[in-house]
Design a protein around this motif. Structure first.
Motif, PDB file in Angstrom:
ATOM      1  N   CYS A 221       0.833  -1.205   0.000  1.00  0.00           N
ATOM      2  CA  CYS A 221       0.000   0.000   0.000  1.00  0.00           C
ATOM      3  C   CYS A 221       0.869   1.256   0.000  1.00  0.00           C
ATOM      4  O   CYS A 221       0.527   2.254  -0.643  1.00  0.00           O
ATOM      5  CB  CYS A 221      -0.935  -0.013   1.210  1.00  0.00           C
ATOM      6  SG  CYS A 221      -1.932   1.479   1.409  1.00  0.00           S
ATOM      7  N   GLN A 225      -0.219   3.074  -3.225  1.00  0.00           N
ATOM      8  CA  GLN A 225      -1.242   4.035  -2.793  1.00  0.00           C
ATOM      9  C   GLN A 225      -0.584   5.176  -2.020  1.00  0.00           C
ATOM     10  O   GLN A 225      -0.980   5.516  -0.903  1.00  0.00           O
ATOM     11  CB  GLN A 225      -2.290   3.337  -1.918  1.00  0.00           C
ATOM     12  CG  GLN A 225      -3.021   2.203  -2.589  1.00  0.00           C
ATOM     13  CD  GLN A 225      -4.057   2.692  -3.592  1.00  0.00           C
ATOM     14  OE1 GLN A 225      -4.377   3.877  -3.645  1.00  0.00           O
ATOM     15  NE2 GLN A 225      -4.586   1.779  -4.398  1.00  0.00           N
ATOM     16  N   SER A 228      -2.840   8.082  -0.738  1.00  0.00           N
ATOM     17  CA  SER A 228      -3.984   7.796   0.120  1.00  0.00           C
ATOM     18  C   SER A 228      -3.769   8.367   1.517  1.00  0.00           C
ATOM     19  O   SER A 228      -2.640   8.629   1.947  1.00  0.00           O
ATOM     20  CB  SER A 228      -4.221   6.287   0.209  1.00  0.00           C
ATOM     21  OG  SER A 228      -3.128   5.652   0.833  1.00  0.00           O
ATOM     22  N   GLY A 273      -8.451   8.861  -0.891  1.00  0.00           N
ATOM     23  CA  GLY A 273      -7.234   8.748  -1.677  1.00  0.00           C
ATOM     24  C   GLY A 273      -6.948   7.383  -2.259  1.00  0.00           C
ATOM     25  O   GLY A 273      -5.955   7.221  -2.979  1.00  0.00           O
ATOM     26  N   ILE A 274      -7.762   6.371  -1.990  1.00  0.00           N
ATOM     27  CA  ILE A 274      -7.528   5.039  -2.526  1.00  0.00           C
ATOM     28  C   ILE A 274      -7.817   5.037  -4.030  1.00  0.00           C
ATOM     29  O   ILE A 274      -8.890   5.474  -4.466  1.00  0.00           O
ATOM     30  CB  ILE A 274      -8.412   3.995  -1.811  1.00  0.00           C
ATOM     31  CG1 ILE A 274      -8.007   3.872  -0.338  1.00  0.00           C
ATOM     32  CG2 ILE A 274      -8.300   2.648  -2.493  1.00  0.00           C
ATOM     33  CD1 ILE A 274      -6.623   3.286  -0.117  1.00  0.00           C
TER      34      ILE A 274
END
Length: 280
Positions: A221, A225, A228, A273-274
Protein backbone atom coordinates in the motif's frame (compact mmCIF):
# COMPACT_ATOMS: atom_id res chain seq x y z
CA UNK A 1 -8.59 -17.60 43.02
CA UNK A 2 -5.61 -18.69 45.14
CA UNK A 3 -2.14 -18.24 43.66
CA UNK A 4 -1.58 -22.00 43.58
CA UNK A 5 -4.51 -22.43 41.17
CA UNK A 6 -5.57 -25.53 43.07
CA UNK A 7 -9.23 -26.26 42.72
CA UNK A 8 -11.44 -29.26 42.22
CA UNK A 9 -11.87 -30.23 38.58
CA UNK A 10 -14.13 -33.12 37.66
CA UNK A 11 -16.53 -33.93 34.83
CA UNK A 12 -19.47 -33.28 37.14
CA UNK A 13 -18.23 -29.78 38.04
CA UNK A 14 -17.44 -28.98 34.40
CA UNK A 15 -20.94 -30.09 33.38
CA UNK A 16 -22.49 -27.86 36.03
CA UNK A 17 -20.48 -24.85 34.80
CA UNK A 18 -21.58 -25.51 31.22
CA UNK A 19 -25.22 -25.79 32.30
CA UNK A 20 -24.94 -22.56 34.27
CA UNK A 21 -23.55 -20.77 31.21
CA UNK A 22 -26.31 -22.20 29.00
CA UNK A 23 -29.06 -21.13 31.42
CA UNK A 24 -27.62 -17.61 31.58
CA UNK A 25 -27.60 -17.41 27.80
CA UNK A 26 -31.21 -18.64 27.64
CA UNK A 27 -32.22 -15.94 30.13
CA UNK A 28 -30.73 -13.34 27.78
CA UNK A 29 -28.02 -12.07 30.14
CA UNK A 30 -25.57 -9.84 28.30
CA UNK A 31 -21.91 -10.92 28.19
CA UNK A 32 -22.73 -14.10 30.07
CA UNK A 33 -21.24 -16.23 27.31
CA UNK A 34 -20.53 -16.06 23.59
CA UNK A 35 -21.58 -18.47 20.89
CA UNK A 36 -19.05 -19.61 18.31
CA UNK A 37 -20.01 -18.86 14.70
CA UNK A 38 -19.55 -22.22 12.99
CA UNK A 39 -18.94 -21.86 9.23
CA UNK A 40 -20.96 -23.92 6.81
CA UNK A 41 -19.49 -26.74 4.74
CA UNK A 42 -19.62 -24.51 1.65
CA UNK A 43 -17.73 -21.70 3.42
CA UNK A 44 -15.04 -24.10 4.63
CA UNK A 45 -14.75 -25.66 1.19
CA UNK A 46 -14.25 -22.23 -0.42
CA UNK A 47 -11.08 -21.75 1.65
CA UNK A 48 -9.41 -24.91 0.35
CA UNK A 49 -8.04 -23.65 -3.03
CA UNK A 50 -6.29 -20.66 -1.49
CA UNK A 51 -4.82 -22.69 1.36
CA UNK A 52 -3.75 -25.48 -0.98
CA UNK A 53 -2.02 -22.97 -3.23
CA UNK A 54 -0.11 -21.55 -0.25
CA UNK A 55 1.12 -25.05 0.61
CA UNK A 56 2.13 -25.70 -3.00
CA UNK A 57 4.02 -22.40 -3.23
CA UNK A 58 5.91 -23.34 -0.06
CA UNK A 59 6.67 -26.75 -1.56
CA UNK A 60 7.85 -25.11 -4.78
CA UNK A 61 10.26 -22.90 -2.85
CA UNK A 62 11.56 -25.85 -0.85
CA UNK A 63 12.29 -27.95 -3.96
CA UNK A 64 13.97 -25.01 -5.66
CA UNK A 65 16.21 -24.42 -2.64
CA UNK A 66 17.17 -28.11 -2.58
CA UNK A 67 18.21 -28.01 -6.25
CA UNK A 68 20.24 -24.83 -5.72
CA UNK A 69 21.95 -26.31 -2.64
CA UNK A 70 23.01 -29.42 -4.60
CA UNK A 71 24.37 -27.35 -7.48
CA UNK A 72 26.21 -25.01 -5.13
CA UNK A 73 28.29 -27.95 -3.83
CA UNK A 74 29.72 -28.27 -7.35
CA UNK A 75 30.32 -24.54 -7.80
CA UNK A 76 27.25 -23.94 -10.00
CA UNK A 77 25.37 -20.78 -9.05
CA UNK A 78 23.75 -19.48 -12.24
CA UNK A 79 21.47 -22.35 -13.20
CA UNK A 80 17.96 -21.01 -13.93
CA UNK A 81 15.16 -23.35 -12.91
CA UNK A 82 12.42 -21.38 -14.70
CA UNK A 83 13.79 -22.02 -18.18
CA UNK A 84 11.82 -24.41 -20.39
CA UNK A 85 15.05 -26.17 -21.37
CA UNK A 86 16.23 -26.56 -17.77
CA UNK A 87 16.10 -30.36 -17.94
CA UNK A 88 18.08 -30.43 -21.21
CA UNK A 89 20.68 -28.03 -19.83
CA UNK A 90 20.98 -30.15 -16.71
CA UNK A 91 22.14 -33.10 -18.82
CA UNK A 92 24.99 -31.02 -20.22
CA UNK A 93 25.84 -29.23 -16.96
CA UNK A 94 29.48 -29.27 -15.80
CA UNK A 95 30.91 -28.52 -12.41
CA UNK A 96 33.28 -25.63 -11.70
CA UNK A 97 36.19 -28.01 -12.38
CA UNK A 98 34.85 -28.84 -15.85
CA UNK A 99 33.66 -32.40 -15.18
CA UNK A 100 30.14 -33.78 -15.58
CA UNK A 101 27.99 -34.15 -12.50
CA UNK A 102 28.06 -37.59 -10.81
CA UNK A 103 25.42 -40.07 -11.93
CA UNK A 104 23.48 -40.27 -8.64
CA UNK A 105 23.51 -36.49 -8.26
CA UNK A 106 22.09 -35.99 -11.76
CA UNK A 107 19.40 -38.59 -11.08
CA UNK A 108 18.42 -36.80 -7.87
CA UNK A 109 18.26 -33.45 -9.68
CA UNK A 110 16.01 -34.91 -12.39
CA UNK A 111 13.63 -36.23 -9.73
CA UNK A 112 13.56 -32.81 -8.05
CA UNK A 113 12.80 -31.18 -11.41
CA UNK A 114 9.96 -33.63 -12.05
CA UNK A 115 8.39 -32.79 -8.67
CA UNK A 116 8.89 -29.09 -9.35
CA UNK A 117 7.08 -29.31 -12.70
CA UNK A 118 4.20 -31.22 -11.09
CA UNK A 119 3.82 -28.62 -8.31
CA UNK A 120 3.82 -25.78 -10.86
CA UNK A 121 1.13 -27.52 -12.92
CA UNK A 122 -1.04 -27.91 -9.82
CA UNK A 123 -0.63 -24.22 -8.96
CA UNK A 124 -1.65 -23.21 -12.48
CA UNK A 125 -4.65 -25.56 -12.34
CA UNK A 126 -5.87 -23.95 -9.09
CA UNK A 127 -5.44 -20.43 -10.46
CA UNK A 128 -7.22 -21.31 -13.72
CA UNK A 129 -10.19 -22.89 -11.90
CA UNK A 130 -10.52 -19.84 -9.64
CA UNK A 131 -10.53 -17.41 -12.57
CA UNK A 132 -13.22 -19.49 -14.29
CA UNK A 133 -15.43 -19.34 -11.19
CA UNK A 134 -14.90 -15.59 -10.86
CA UNK A 135 -15.84 -15.06 -14.48
CA UNK A 136 -18.94 -17.27 -14.19
CA UNK A 137 -20.26 -15.32 -11.15
CA UNK A 138 -19.33 -11.85 -12.41
CA UNK A 139 -23.00 -10.75 -12.72
CA UNK A 140 -23.95 -11.81 -9.17
CA UNK A 141 -23.86 -8.69 -6.99
CA UNK A 142 -24.12 -10.30 -3.55
CA UNK A 143 -21.80 -13.27 -3.92
CA UNK A 144 -18.29 -13.75 -2.44
CA UNK A 145 -16.92 -13.58 -5.98
CA UNK A 146 -18.42 -10.11 -6.37
CA UNK A 147 -16.46 -9.01 -3.29
CA UNK A 148 -13.30 -10.48 -4.83
CA UNK A 149 -13.85 -8.41 -7.98
CA UNK A 150 -14.42 -5.28 -5.87
CA UNK A 151 -11.29 -5.70 -3.72
CA UNK A 152 -9.16 -6.64 -6.74
CA UNK A 153 -9.98 -3.24 -8.26
CA UNK A 154 -7.85 -1.56 -5.57
CA UNK A 155 -4.45 -0.80 -7.07
CA UNK A 156 -1.84 -2.98 -5.36
CA UNK A 157 -4.19 -5.88 -4.57
CA UNK A 158 -4.31 -8.91 -6.84
CA UNK A 159 -6.87 -11.65 -7.24
CA UNK A 160 -4.92 -13.99 -4.93
CA UNK A 161 -4.95 -11.57 -1.98
CA UNK A 162 -8.56 -10.55 -2.62
CA UNK A 163 -9.69 -14.18 -2.69
CA UNK A 164 -7.87 -14.90 0.57
CA UNK A 165 -9.43 -11.90 2.34
CA UNK A 166 -12.96 -12.68 1.17
CA UNK A 167 -12.89 -16.38 2.08
CA UNK A 168 -10.98 -15.96 5.35
CA UNK A 169 -12.49 -12.72 6.70
CA UNK A 170 -15.17 -10.91 4.74
CA UNK A 171 -17.44 -13.92 4.27
CA UNK A 172 -18.03 -13.90 8.05
CA UNK A 173 -20.37 -11.61 9.97
CA UNK A 174 -18.64 -9.18 12.36
CA UNK A 175 -20.21 -6.89 14.93
CA UNK A 176 -17.91 -3.90 14.37
CA UNK A 177 -14.44 -2.87 13.23
CA UNK A 178 -12.85 -3.97 16.49
CA UNK A 179 -14.09 -7.51 15.95
CA UNK A 180 -12.54 -7.50 12.45
CA UNK A 181 -9.15 -6.44 13.84
CA UNK A 182 -9.33 -8.98 16.68
CA UNK A 183 -10.11 -11.80 14.26
CA UNK A 184 -6.90 -11.04 12.35
CA UNK A 185 -4.86 -10.79 15.55
CA UNK A 186 -3.85 -7.21 14.79
CA UNK A 187 -4.89 -5.71 18.14
CA UNK A 188 -2.81 -5.10 21.23
CA UNK A 189 -2.79 -7.15 24.41
CA UNK A 190 -2.94 -4.82 27.46
CA UNK A 191 -1.81 -6.15 30.81
CA UNK A 192 -3.15 -4.58 34.01
CA UNK A 193 -2.49 -5.72 37.55
CA UNK A 194 -3.03 -3.25 40.35
CA UNK A 195 -1.23 -0.03 39.47
CA UNK A 196 0.87 -1.68 36.77
CA UNK A 197 -0.38 -1.07 33.26
CA UNK A 198 1.57 -2.00 30.17
CA UNK A 199 1.13 -3.15 26.59
CA UNK A 200 2.42 -6.64 25.86
CA UNK A 201 2.47 -6.16 22.09
CA UNK A 202 0.56 -7.82 19.28
CA UNK A 203 -2.03 -10.35 20.45
CA UNK A 204 -1.42 -12.83 17.57
CA UNK A 205 -4.50 -14.76 18.67
CA UNK A 206 -6.40 -14.53 15.40
CA UNK A 207 -6.07 -15.87 11.89
CA UNK A 208 -2.34 -16.06 11.16
CA UNK A 209 -2.88 -16.30 7.40
CA UNK A 210 -4.86 -13.05 7.37
CA UNK A 211 -2.38 -11.30 9.67
CA UNK A 212 0.60 -12.21 7.48
CA UNK A 213 -1.21 -11.26 4.30
CA UNK A 214 -2.31 -7.89 5.67
CA UNK A 215 1.18 -6.92 6.83
CA UNK A 216 2.52 -7.70 3.35
CA UNK A 217 -0.37 -5.77 1.83
CA UNK A 218 0.40 -2.78 4.08
CA UNK A 219 3.92 -2.55 2.66
CA UNK A 220 2.50 -2.73 -0.87
CA UNK A 221 0.00 0.00 0.00
CA UNK A 222 2.88 2.38 0.75
CA UNK A 223 4.15 1.81 -2.80
CA UNK A 224 0.97 1.71 -4.87
CA UNK A 225 -1.24 4.03 -2.79
CA UNK A 226 1.19 6.82 -1.92
CA UNK A 227 -1.47 9.52 -2.15
CA UNK A 228 -3.98 7.80 0.12
CA UNK A 229 -4.79 9.07 3.60
CA UNK A 230 -3.55 5.82 5.13
CA UNK A 231 -0.12 6.05 3.48
CA UNK A 232 0.24 9.71 4.45
CA UNK A 233 -0.73 8.86 8.04
CA UNK A 234 2.02 6.22 8.11
CA UNK A 235 4.61 8.62 6.71
CA UNK A 236 3.70 11.22 9.33
CA UNK A 237 3.95 8.79 12.24
CA UNK A 238 7.31 7.40 11.04
CA UNK A 239 8.95 10.74 10.23
CA UNK A 240 11.76 9.99 12.70
CA UNK A 241 13.05 7.30 10.32
CA UNK A 242 13.75 4.72 13.03
CA UNK A 243 13.35 1.08 12.05
CA UNK A 244 11.51 0.12 15.24
CA UNK A 245 8.93 2.84 14.65
CA UNK A 246 8.25 1.66 11.09
CA UNK A 247 7.98 -1.96 12.26
CA UNK A 248 5.42 -1.03 14.90
CA UNK A 249 3.40 1.33 12.75
CA UNK A 250 3.17 -1.07 9.80
CA UNK A 251 1.02 -3.31 12.01
CA UNK A 252 -1.23 -0.35 12.80
CA UNK A 253 -1.43 0.43 9.08
CA UNK A 254 -2.35 -3.21 8.34
CA UNK A 255 -5.17 -2.96 10.90
CA UNK A 256 -6.49 0.28 9.42
CA UNK A 257 -6.27 -1.13 5.89
CA UNK A 258 -8.16 -4.28 6.86
CA UNK A 259 -10.95 -2.20 8.42
CA UNK A 260 -11.06 0.04 5.32
CA UNK A 261 -11.45 -2.99 3.03
CA UNK A 262 -14.14 -4.43 5.33
CA UNK A 263 -16.09 -1.17 5.08
CA UNK A 264 -15.62 -1.21 1.31
CA UNK A 265 -17.26 -4.63 0.86
CA UNK A 266 -19.99 -4.12 3.49
CA UNK A 267 -21.08 -0.49 3.08
CA UNK A 268 -19.29 0.61 -0.10
CA UNK A 269 -17.43 3.30 1.87
CA UNK A 270 -14.06 4.12 0.30
CA UNK A 271 -11.08 5.46 2.25
CA UNK A 272 -9.76 8.86 1.14
CA UNK A 273 -7.23 8.75 -1.68
CA UNK A 274 -7.53 5.04 -2.53
CA UNK A 275 -6.99 4.51 -6.26
CA UNK A 276 -9.17 1.96 -8.07
CA UNK A 277 -8.70 0.25 -11.39
CA UNK A 278 -11.44 0.92 -13.95
CA UNK A 279 -14.30 -1.58 -13.79
CA UNK A 280 -14.05 -4.23 -16.50
Amino acid sequence: MPREHRRAKTDRLDTELLLRALLGWLRGEKRHCSMVAIPTIEEEDAKRPNRERDSLVTEQTRIGNQIKAILTRFGIRRFRLKLRKAEQQLKELHSAEGSLLPENTRAELFRHLARLHMVREQIRAIEKARLQKLEADRDKKKSPHAMVHLIARVVGIGVETADMLVNEVFSRQFRDRKAVARYAGLTGSPDESGKRRREKGLARAGNARVRTGMIRLAWRCLRFQEGSALAQWFQTRTADGRGNTRKTMIVALARKLLIALWRLVTTGEMSDGIVLRPAS
